[in-house]
Design a protein around this motif. Sequence first.
Motif, PDB file in Angstrom:
ATOM      1  N   THR A   1      46.521  16.876  17.166  1.00 29.14           N
ATOM      2  CA  THR A   1      47.808  17.086  17.838  1.00 29.14           C
ATOM      3  C   THR A   1      47.670  18.107  18.954  1.00 29.14           C
ATOM      4  OG1 THR A   1      49.021  16.569  15.803  1.00 29.14           O
ATOM      5  CG2 THR A   1      50.213  17.773  17.524  1.00 29.14           C
ATOM      6  N   ARG A   2      46.952  19.212  18.675  1.00 29.17           N
ATOM      7  CA  ARG A   2      46.742  20.239  19.696  1.00 29.17           C
ATOM      8  C   ARG A   2      45.917  19.680  20.858  1.00 29.17           C
ATOM      9  NH1 ARG A   2      46.025  23.499  15.045  1.00 29.17           N
ATOM     10  NH2 ARG A   2      43.752  23.295  15.197  1.00 29.17           N
ATOM     11  N   GLU A   3      44.869  18.920  20.533  1.00 29.94           N
ATOM     12  CA  GLU A   3      44.015  18.357  21.587  1.00 29.94           C
ATOM     13  C   GLU A   3      44.778  17.344  22.442  1.00 29.94           C
ATOM     14  OE1 GLU A   3      39.771  18.682  19.113  1.00 29.94           O
ATOM     15  OE2 GLU A   3      40.779  16.739  19.383  1.00 29.94           O
ATOM     16  N   THR A   4      45.627  16.555  21.810  1.00 26.03           N
ATOM     17  CA  THR A   4      46.416  15.563  22.550  1.00 26.03           C
ATOM     18  C   THR A   4      47.404  16.245  23.485  1.00 26.03           C
ATOM     19  OG1 THR A   4      46.235  13.983  20.717  1.00 26.03           O
ATOM     20  CG2 THR A   4      47.990  13.599  22.331  1.00 26.03           C
ATOM     21  N   SER A   5      48.076  17.262  22.986  1.00 24.49           N
ATOM     22  CA  SER A   5      49.008  18.019  23.812  1.00 24.49           C
ATOM     23  C   SER A   5      48.297  18.665  25.001  1.00 24.49           C
ATOM     24  CB  SER A   5      49.699  19.089  22.965  1.00 24.49           C
ATOM     25  OG  SER A   5      50.587  19.862  23.750  1.00 24.49           O
ATOM     26  N   ALA A   6      47.111  19.198  24.755  1.00 20.44           N
ATOM     27  CA  ALA A   6      46.339  19.833  25.829  1.00 20.44           C
ATOM     28  C   ALA A   6      45.919  18.808  26.879  1.00 20.44           C
ATOM     29  CB  ALA A   6      45.111  20.534  25.252  1.00 20.44           C
ATOM     30  N   ALA A   7      45.522  17.602  26.441  1.00 21.90           N
ATOM     31  CA  ALA A   7      45.119  16.547  27.374  1.00 21.90           C
ATOM     32  C   ALA A   7      46.288  16.134  28.255  1.00 21.90           C
ATOM     33  CB  ALA A   7      44.567  15.346  26.598  1.00 21.90           C
ATOM     34  N   VAL A   8      47.465  16.019  27.654  1.00 20.91           N
ATOM     35  CA  VAL A   8      48.671  15.668  28.427  1.00 20.91           C
ATOM     36  C   VAL A   8      48.966  16.741  29.462  1.00 20.91           C
ATOM     37  CG1 VAL A   8      51.182  15.409  28.270  1.00 20.91           C
ATOM     38  CG2 VAL A   8      49.698  14.207  26.641  1.00 20.91           C
ATOM     39  N   LYS A   9      48.887  17.990  29.065  1.00 22.50           N
ATOM     40  CA  LYS A   9      49.184  19.090  29.990  1.00 22.50           C
ATOM     41  C   LYS A   9      48.169  19.165  31.128  1.00 22.50           C
ATOM     42  CE  LYS A   9      51.744  21.990  26.754  1.00 22.50           C
ATOM     43  NZ  LYS A   9      53.004  21.748  27.503  1.00 22.50           N
ATOM     44  N   ARG A  10      46.899  18.906  30.828  1.00 26.12           N
ATOM     45  CA  ARG A  10      45.878  18.926  31.886  1.00 26.12           C
ATOM     46  C   ARG A  10      46.163  17.849  32.933  1.00 26.12           C
ATOM     47  NH1 ARG A  10      42.279  20.095  27.601  1.00 26.12           N
ATOM     48  NH2 ARG A  10      41.851  17.872  27.302  1.00 26.12           N
ATOM     49  N   LEU A  11      46.446  16.653  32.462  1.00 26.09           N
ATOM     50  CA  LEU A  11      46.728  15.558  33.388  1.00 26.09           C
ATOM     51  C   LEU A  11      48.031  15.812  34.139  1.00 26.09           C
ATOM     52  CD1 LEU A  11      45.919  12.876  34.557  1.00 26.09           C
ATOM     53  CD2 LEU A  11      46.967  11.734  32.586  1.00 26.09           C
ATOM     54  N   GLY A  12      49.010  16.374  33.432  1.00 26.59           N
ATOM     55  CA  GLY A  12      50.281  16.693  34.078  1.00 26.59           C
ATOM     56  C   GLY A  12      50.125  17.698  35.200  1.00 26.59           C
ATOM     57  N   LYS A  13      49.291  18.696  34.992  1.00 23.66           N
ATOM     58  CA  LYS A  13      49.061  19.708  36.028  1.00 23.66           C
ATOM     59  C   LYS A  13      48.378  19.103  37.253  1.00 23.66           C
ATOM     60  CE  LYS A  13      47.246  24.342  36.911  1.00 23.66           C
ATOM     61  NZ  LYS A  13      46.846  23.949  38.279  1.00 23.66           N
ATOM     62  N   ILE A  14      47.387  18.224  37.013  1.00 23.77           N
ATOM     63  CA  ILE A  14      46.700  17.584  38.138  1.00 23.77           C
ATOM     64  C   ILE A  14      47.688  16.784  38.974  1.00 23.77           C
ATOM     65  CG2 ILE A  14      44.985  15.849  38.783  1.00 23.77           C
ATOM     66  CD1 ILE A  14      43.415  16.648  36.260  1.00 23.77           C
ATOM     67  N   LEU A  15      48.544  16.009  38.312  1.00 28.74           N
ATOM     68  CA  LEU A  15      49.511  15.175  39.033  1.00 28.74           C
ATOM     69  C   LEU A  15      50.556  16.017  39.744  1.00 28.74           C
ATOM     70  CD1 LEU A  15      50.012  12.329  36.402  1.00 28.74           C
ATOM     71  CD2 LEU A  15      48.771  12.196  38.556  1.00 28.74           C
ATOM     72  N   THR A  16      51.039  17.050  39.078  1.00 28.78           N
ATOM     73  CA  THR A  16      52.036  17.925  39.690  1.00 28.78           C
ATOM     74  C   THR A  16      51.466  18.610  40.920  1.00 28.78           C
ATOM     75  OG1 THR A  16      53.113  18.306  37.551  1.00 28.78           O
ATOM     76  CG2 THR A  16      53.570  19.886  39.307  1.00 28.78           C
ATOM     77  N   ASP A  17      50.231  19.035  40.830  1.00 32.50           N
ATOM     78  CA  ASP A  17      49.579  19.674  41.984  1.00 32.50           C
ATOM     79  C   ASP A  17      49.420  18.711  43.153  1.00 32.50           C
ATOM     80  OD1 ASP A  17      49.378  22.024  40.595  1.00 32.50           O
ATOM     81  OD2 ASP A  17      47.256  21.797  40.076  1.00 32.50           O
ATOM     82  N   ARG A  18      49.439  17.400  42.859  1.00 31.68           N
ATOM     83  CA  ARG A  18      49.342  16.386  43.907  1.00 31.68           C
ATOM     84  C   ARG A  18      50.718  15.833  44.282  1.00 31.68           C
ATOM     85  NH1 ARG A  18      44.101  14.108  44.126  1.00 31.68           N
ATOM     86  NH2 ARG A  18      44.928  12.775  45.776  1.00 31.68           N
ATOM     87  N   ALA A  19      51.765  16.567  43.918  1.00 35.79           N
ATOM     88  CA  ALA A  19      53.155  16.246  44.298  1.00 35.79           C
ATOM     89  C   ALA A  19      53.680  14.973  43.630  1.00 35.79           C
ATOM     90  CB  ALA A  19      53.284  16.139  45.814  1.00 35.79           C
ATOM     91  N   ILE A  20      53.175  14.648  42.448  1.00 37.84           N
ATOM     92  CA  ILE A  20      53.681  13.512  41.676  1.00 37.84           C
ATOM     93  C   ILE A  20      54.619  14.032  40.592  1.00 37.84           C
ATOM     94  CG2 ILE A  20      53.061  11.588  40.169  1.00 37.84           C
ATOM     95  CD1 ILE A  20      52.155  11.231  43.072  1.00 37.84           C
ATOM     96  N   ARG A  21      55.825  13.480  40.536  1.00 38.91           N
ATOM     97  CA  ARG A  21      56.785  13.880  39.503  1.00 38.91           C
ATOM     98  C   ARG A  21      56.303  13.394  38.131  1.00 38.91           C
ATOM     99  NH1 ARG A  21      61.477  11.300  39.660  1.00 38.91           N
ATOM    100  NH2 ARG A  21      60.674   9.631  40.992  1.00 38.91           N
ATOM    101  N   THR A  22      56.404  14.256  37.141  1.00 37.17           N
ATOM    102  CA  THR A  22      55.919  13.899  35.813  1.00 37.17           C
ATOM    103  C   THR A  22      56.903  14.309  34.725  1.00 37.17           C
ATOM    104  OG1 THR A  22      54.745  15.990  35.463  1.00 37.17           O
ATOM    105  CG2 THR A  22      53.507  14.195  36.532  1.00 37.17           C
ATOM    106  N   LYS A  23      56.758  13.664  33.583  1.00 40.02           N
ATOM    107  CA  LYS A  23      57.437  14.059  32.357  1.00 40.02           C
ATOM    108  C   LYS A  23      56.427  13.946  31.240  1.00 40.02           C
ATOM    109  CE  LYS A  23      61.330  13.099  29.258  1.00 40.02           C
ATOM    110  NZ  LYS A  23      61.786  14.504  29.259  1.00 40.02           N
ATOM    111  N   GLU A  24      56.369  14.948  30.364  1.00 39.62           N
ATOM    112  CA  GLU A  24      55.392  14.964  29.285  1.00 39.62           C
ATOM    113  C   GLU A  24      56.090  14.811  27.938  1.00 39.62           C
ATOM    114  OE1 GLU A  24      53.223  18.598  29.709  1.00 39.62           O
ATOM    115  OE2 GLU A  24      52.676  18.202  31.801  1.00 39.62           O
ATOM    116  N   ILE A  25      55.617  13.857  27.128  1.00 39.82           N
ATOM    117  CA  ILE A  25      56.188  13.642  25.803  1.00 39.82           C
ATOM    118  C   ILE A  25      55.053  13.462  24.799  1.00 39.82           C
ATOM    119  CG2 ILE A  25      58.333  12.627  26.657  1.00 39.82           C
ATOM    120  CD1 ILE A  25      57.214   9.871  26.031  1.00 39.82           C
TER     121      ILE A  25
END
Length: 262
Positions: free
Chosen positions: A179-203
């Motif tokens: 669960t911790r690893e999955t949450s971390a993977a989502v956050k890593r990908l979310g940060k990359i996309l956000t930094d590239r100006a892509i709107r995101t939602k994490e669930i």
Amino acid sequence: MKALVAYDGTVQAKTALGYGIEKVRKNSGELVVLHVFNNHLFVNYDAIPQAEEIARRESARYVADAERIIKEQGGGIKASIIVEDGNPEKEIVSYAKTENIDIIFSPPRYKSIVRKSPCPVSVIPGDILIPVDNRDNASLEIEQIITEAAAMQSRVVLMGIVPIHIYSKWEKEELDQVTRETSAAVKRLGKILTDRAIRTKEIIRSGYPDIEIIKAAEEYTVSMIMFLAGNQQPSELNKAADIILDESERSGSLFYLCQLQG
């Protein structure tokens, strides 16, 4: 590919048309733009004299805009524009059935056709759903994700999935780690996309991945489900992708499915 764009003249419909043009070009397909004038709105309507005539002139301008977009962006693709009268949702579904359409690109106004359509429907702009597990490989397809999100002007929903069903009650520590690893993977990908100006939602969801993916796709206005390739080692998420893709091929899908290549 024979693609249908449900065109209502809005900015969102123009985005859907531009996206449809690119998909047809890449797949050497055929594009049909369907504009339906909703004449049902003017039955027993007399609040404004000549209201229907005014609306039809506006409708003609929408069609002219579609013709211009195809001419400017089409680059010689096979394309046609069909104009009908009637209820737009009914006419779109009917045309898709009779003309063997492979996919419909639609603005949000007509999202109700998703449940009635004989083929996948991509609501544009909408949400791109990307299932993610605890493997650190999602960033391998980042450029493809960004390209699709930008072209569709859509938000990316990053859905971390924890396959809780494969862990017994004695494996709580292992489950917590996943669960911790999955949450971390989502956050890593979310940060990359956000930094590239892509709107995101994490669930984060727990359960059978294929079931949770479909539930989330129905909960959000999903334009596309993108399955990450990345590591080809067997996983619950890979199995879910195979199940959903196979079901789509056998019986049709409500959603536009995309298997990314790592």
